[in-house]
Design a protein around this motif. Structure first.
Motif, PDB file in Angstrom:
ATOM      1  N   LEU A  37       0.831  -1.204   0.000  1.00  0.00           N
ATOM      2  CA  LEU A  37       0.000   0.000   0.000  1.00  0.00           C
ATOM      3  C   LEU A  37       0.864   1.252   0.000  1.00  0.00           C
ATOM      4  N   LEU A  38       1.891   1.255   0.851  1.00  0.00           N
ATOM      5  CA  LEU A  38       2.785   2.411   0.923  1.00  0.00           C
ATOM      6  C   LEU A  38       3.469   2.661  -0.415  1.00  0.00           C
ATOM      7  N   THR A  39       3.953   1.599  -1.035  1.00  0.00           N
ATOM      8  CA  THR A  39       4.641   1.749  -2.326  1.00  0.00           C
ATOM      9  C   THR A  39       3.678   2.228  -3.403  1.00  0.00           C
ATOM     10  N   GLY A  40       2.462   1.680  -3.414  1.00  0.00           N
ATOM     11  CA  GLY A  40       1.480   2.100  -4.411  1.00  0.00           C
ATOM     12  C   GLY A  40       1.087   3.552  -4.255  1.00  0.00           C
ATOM     13  N   VAL A  41       0.929   3.996  -3.004  1.00  0.00           N
ATOM     14  CA  VAL A  41       0.622   5.411  -2.745  1.00  0.00           C
ATOM     15  C   VAL A  41       1.765   6.295  -3.244  1.00  0.00           C
ATOM     16  N   ALA A  42       3.003   5.865  -2.995  1.00  0.00           N
ATOM     17  CA  ALA A  42       4.157   6.640  -3.449  1.00  0.00           C
ATOM     18  C   ALA A  42       4.218   6.704  -4.977  1.00  0.00           C
ATOM     19  N   LEU A  43       3.898   5.594  -5.642  1.00  0.00           N
ATOM     20  CA  LEU A  43       3.899   5.579  -7.109  1.00  0.00           C
ATOM     21  C   LEU A  43       2.836   6.520  -7.671  1.00  0.00           C
ATOM     22  N   ASP A  44       1.651   6.517  -7.054  1.00  0.00           N
ATOM     23  CA  ASP A  44       0.605   7.427  -7.520  1.00  0.00           C
ATOM     24  C   ASP A  44       1.014   8.877  -7.296  1.00  0.00           C
ATOM     25  N   ALA A  45       1.628   9.157  -6.133  1.00  0.00           N
ATOM     26  CA  ALA A  45       2.054  10.527  -5.845  1.00  0.00           C
ATOM     27  C   ALA A  45       3.128  10.989  -6.818  1.00  0.00           C
ATOM     28  N   ALA A  46       3.982  10.072  -7.238  1.00  0.00           N
ATOM     29  CA  ALA A  46       5.096  10.444  -8.119  1.00  0.00           C
ATOM     30  C   ALA A  46       4.691  10.514  -9.584  1.00  0.00           C
ATOM     31  N   PHE A  47       3.836   9.583 -10.031  1.00  0.00           N
ATOM     32  CA  PHE A  47       3.582   9.450 -11.466  1.00  0.00           C
ATOM     33  C   PHE A  47       2.125   9.618 -11.880  1.00  0.00           C
ATOM     34  N   GLY A  48       1.183   9.550 -10.941  1.00  0.00           N
ATOM     35  CA  GLY A  48      -0.212   9.573 -11.331  1.00  0.00           C
ATOM     36  C   GLY A  48      -0.621   8.262 -11.955  1.00  0.00           C
ATOM     37  N   ASP A  49      -1.753   8.260 -12.636  1.00  0.00           N
ATOM     38  CA  ASP A  49      -2.260   7.028 -13.245  1.00  0.00           C
ATOM     39  C   ASP A  49      -1.277   6.491 -14.277  1.00  0.00           C
ATOM     40  N   PRO A  50      -1.188   5.156 -14.400  1.00  0.00           N
ATOM     41  CA  PRO A  50      -0.394   4.584 -15.511  1.00  0.00           C
ATOM     42  C   PRO A  50      -0.919   5.094 -16.847  1.00  0.00           C
ATOM     43  N   ARG A  51      -0.010   5.506 -17.724  1.00  0.00           N
ATOM     44  CA  ARG A  51      -0.432   6.114 -18.990  1.00  0.00           C
ATOM     45  C   ARG A  51      -0.843   5.070 -20.029  1.00  0.00           C
ATOM     46  N   ARG A  52      -0.221   3.900 -19.982  1.00  0.00           N
ATOM     47  CA  ARG A  52      -0.511   2.873 -20.989  1.00  0.00           C
ATOM     48  C   ARG A  52      -0.925   1.581 -20.302  1.00  0.00           C
ATOM     49  N   LEU A  53      -1.757   0.817 -21.007  1.00  0.00           N
ATOM     50  CA  LEU A  53      -2.182  -0.494 -20.517  1.00  0.00           C
ATOM     51  C   LEU A  53      -2.750  -0.403 -19.097  1.00  0.00           C
ATOM     52  N   HIS A  54      -3.604   0.582 -18.877  1.00  0.00           N
ATOM     53  CA  HIS A  54      -4.177   0.778 -17.544  1.00  0.00           C
ATOM     54  C   HIS A  54      -5.108  -0.393 -17.221  1.00  0.00           C
ATOM     55  N   PRO A  55      -4.900  -1.055 -16.072  1.00  0.00           N
ATOM     56  CA  PRO A  55      -5.751  -2.203 -15.727  1.00  0.00           C
ATOM     57  C   PRO A  55      -7.234  -1.858 -15.633  1.00  0.00           C
ATOM     58  N   VAL A  56      -7.562  -0.632 -15.198  1.00  0.00           N
ATOM     59  CA  VAL A  56      -8.967  -0.254 -15.080  1.00  0.00           C
ATOM     60  C   VAL A  56      -9.616  -0.194 -16.461  1.00  0.00           C
ATOM     61  N   ALA A  57      -8.867   0.260 -17.462  1.00  0.00           N
ATOM     62  CA  ALA A  57      -9.395   0.255 -18.829  1.00  0.00           C
ATOM     63  C   ALA A  57      -9.612  -1.174 -19.301  1.00  0.00           C
ATOM     64  N   GLY A  58      -8.694  -2.068 -18.934  1.00  0.00           N
ATOM     65  CA  GLY A  58      -8.868  -3.476 -19.270  1.00  0.00           C
ATOM     66  C   GLY A  58     -10.101  -4.064 -18.613  1.00  0.00           C
ATOM     67  N   PHE A  59     -10.348  -3.686 -17.357  1.00  0.00           N
ATOM     68  CA  PHE A  59     -11.555  -4.154 -16.685  1.00  0.00           C
ATOM     69  C   PHE A  59     -12.796  -3.620 -17.385  1.00  0.00           C
ATOM     70  N   GLY A  60     -12.755  -2.360 -17.837  1.00  0.00           N
ATOM     71  CA  GLY A  60     -13.888  -1.792 -18.554  1.00  0.00           C
ATOM     72  C   GLY A  60     -14.216  -2.594 -19.809  1.00  0.00           C
ATOM     73  N   ASN A  61     -13.180  -3.034 -20.511  1.00  0.00           N
ATOM     74  CA  ASN A  61     -13.412  -3.866 -21.701  1.00  0.00           C
ATOM     75  C   ASN A  61     -14.043  -5.201 -21.315  1.00  0.00           C
ATOM     76  N   PHE A  62     -13.560  -5.787 -20.217  1.00  0.00           N
ATOM     77  CA  PHE A  62     -14.134  -7.040 -19.727  1.00  0.00           C
ATOM     78  C   PHE A  62     -15.604  -6.841 -19.360  1.00  0.00           C
ATOM     79  N   ALA A  63     -15.917  -5.740 -18.665  1.00  0.00           N
ATOM     80  CA  ALA A  63     -17.296  -5.478 -18.258  1.00  0.00           C
ATOM     81  C   ALA A  63     -18.206  -5.290 -19.468  1.00  0.00           C
ATOM     82  N   GLN A  64     -17.691  -4.692 -20.524  1.00  0.00           N
ATOM     83  CA  GLN A  64     -18.498  -4.520 -21.729  1.00  0.00           C
ATOM     84  C   GLN A  64     -18.853  -5.867 -22.355  1.00  0.00           C
ATOM     85  N   VAL A  65     -17.909  -6.804 -22.306  1.00  0.00           N
ATOM     86  CA  VAL A  65     -18.193  -8.149 -22.821  1.00  0.00           C
ATOM     87  C   VAL A  65     -19.270  -8.822 -21.971  1.00  0.00           C
TER      88      VAL A  65
END
Length: 336
Positions: free
Chosen positions: A19-47
């Motif tokens: 959790l600490l590392t993930g919070v630090a990554l978000d603070a440093a970089f924000g959302d992942p720019r490519r291959l975002h897992p949430v976008a992948g989940f959205g595609n799965f939900a559409q199916v």
């Protein structure tokens, strides 16, 4: 200490470090720019929607159960598989935490919109507002754009940061994955429209339930950290208690009223969406927000997010329980 208890503690420490590392990554970089897992989940939900859709609440419940249940089941299996692999578990929780958080991106969008308003560039501000909310910006002036931004920052401080951390603290990896799945489904099908009026009911109600605790924690943390933005904890708590339940959403009003109290501004009013308008009750007692209040709202959001992260890490690590466990262990040894 038994071996099983030691292993559970090691797993919880790995979760806390993740959790600490993930919070630090978000603070440093924000959302992942490519291959975002949430976008992948959205595609799965559409199916899943494609195979389950019908204009009924029952079909919507089946859709929500499948769309949330599958990723949560996968997360449970992953959590069990890494029970004895703390390094891998830390990495998995860190990556998931980074993927489900959105605090830096939220505050970046707020800052961009505030900058446009400070320059007097209403066209740029109107073009940017859809990155934060679904209102029609075409007729909004500075105060309307500022109000929409402050309200979005307040609400999404819970949705994008506090709530994922709460569920990560309570349930580990399945909590992180499950909350983001629920929240994404609400964004996809939980809104009012002819297609989703019945089908999206289950997703919307599930999201409401998942945010009951996080929204109120967000409001409490906003009150506690309000002096950082020249606010008053007492005034913030008073506005929160008075106005929190006035909002049609059981959760959004908690966050928005607390932010209104902390910032000393008045939120609520007529919101115009594409094709419809809604009149929301007014929250707070001050003037309408301006561009400078967006800056203060993002600063308050950062303080709330940092506080929530600290609490989540301590809870997941078991810090609040450890003294009692150790005291009992020592007492048993003395008795032996």
């Amino acid at each position: 200490m038994t071996r099983g208890r030691a292993e559970r503690r090691a797993a919880r420490r790995a979760d806390a470090l993740g959790l600490l590392t993930g919070v630090a990554l978000d603070a440093a970089f924000g959302d992942p720019r490519r291959l975002h897992p949430v976008a992948g989940f959205g595609n799965f939900a559409q199916v899943v929607e494609r195979y389950t859709y019908a204009d009924s609440r029952r079909a919507g419940a089946v859709f929500a159960a499948l769309a949330v249940g599958v990723p949560v089941a996968a997360a449970v299996l992953a959590q069990r598989a890494t029970r004895h692999r703390p390094v891998l578990r830390t990495a998995l929780v860190a990556a998931s935490t980074w993927a489900v958080l959105g605090g830096r991106s939220l505050r970046r969008e707020g800052g961009i919109l505030a900058g446009a308003l400070e320059r007097g560039d209403l066209a740029a501000a109107r073009a940017r507002l859809p990155h934060l909310c679904g209102r029609d910006p075409s007729r909004l002036d500075e105060t309307g754009l500022a109000r929409a931004t402050v309200e979005s920052v307040a609400e999404n401080s819970s949705d994008a940061e506090v709530a994922p951390l709460v569920w990560g603290a309570l349930a580990g990896l399945p909590g992180l994955v499950g909350y983001r799945a629920v929240n994404t489904l609400d964004a996809m099908v939980g809104h009012r429209s002819p297609r989703y009026a019945r089908f999206g009911t289950a997703s919307a109600r599930l999201d409401d339930a998942a945010n009951l605790l996080p929204s109120r924690l967000t409001a409490a943390l906003a009150a506690a950290t309000s002096p950082l933005v020249a606010g008053s904890p007492r005034r913030t708590a008073r506005i929160w208690r008075r106005d929190g339940a006035a909002h049609p959403s059981p959760n959004s009003g908690q966050c928005e009223s607390a932010f209104a109290g902390a910032l000393g501004v008045r939120l609520g009013g007529v919101n115009v969406y594409f094709g419809r308008s809604e009149t929301r009750p007014e929250l707070g007692d001050g003037p309408r927000p301006r561009a400078r209040d967006i800056r203060r709202a993002t600063a308050l959001s950062a303080a709330v997010g940092l506080s929530a992260a600290a609490l989540a890490i301590l809870v997941r690590k078991g810090t609040f329980l450890t003294p009692h466990v150790e005291e009992g262990h020592l007492l048993n040894r003395r008795r032996g």
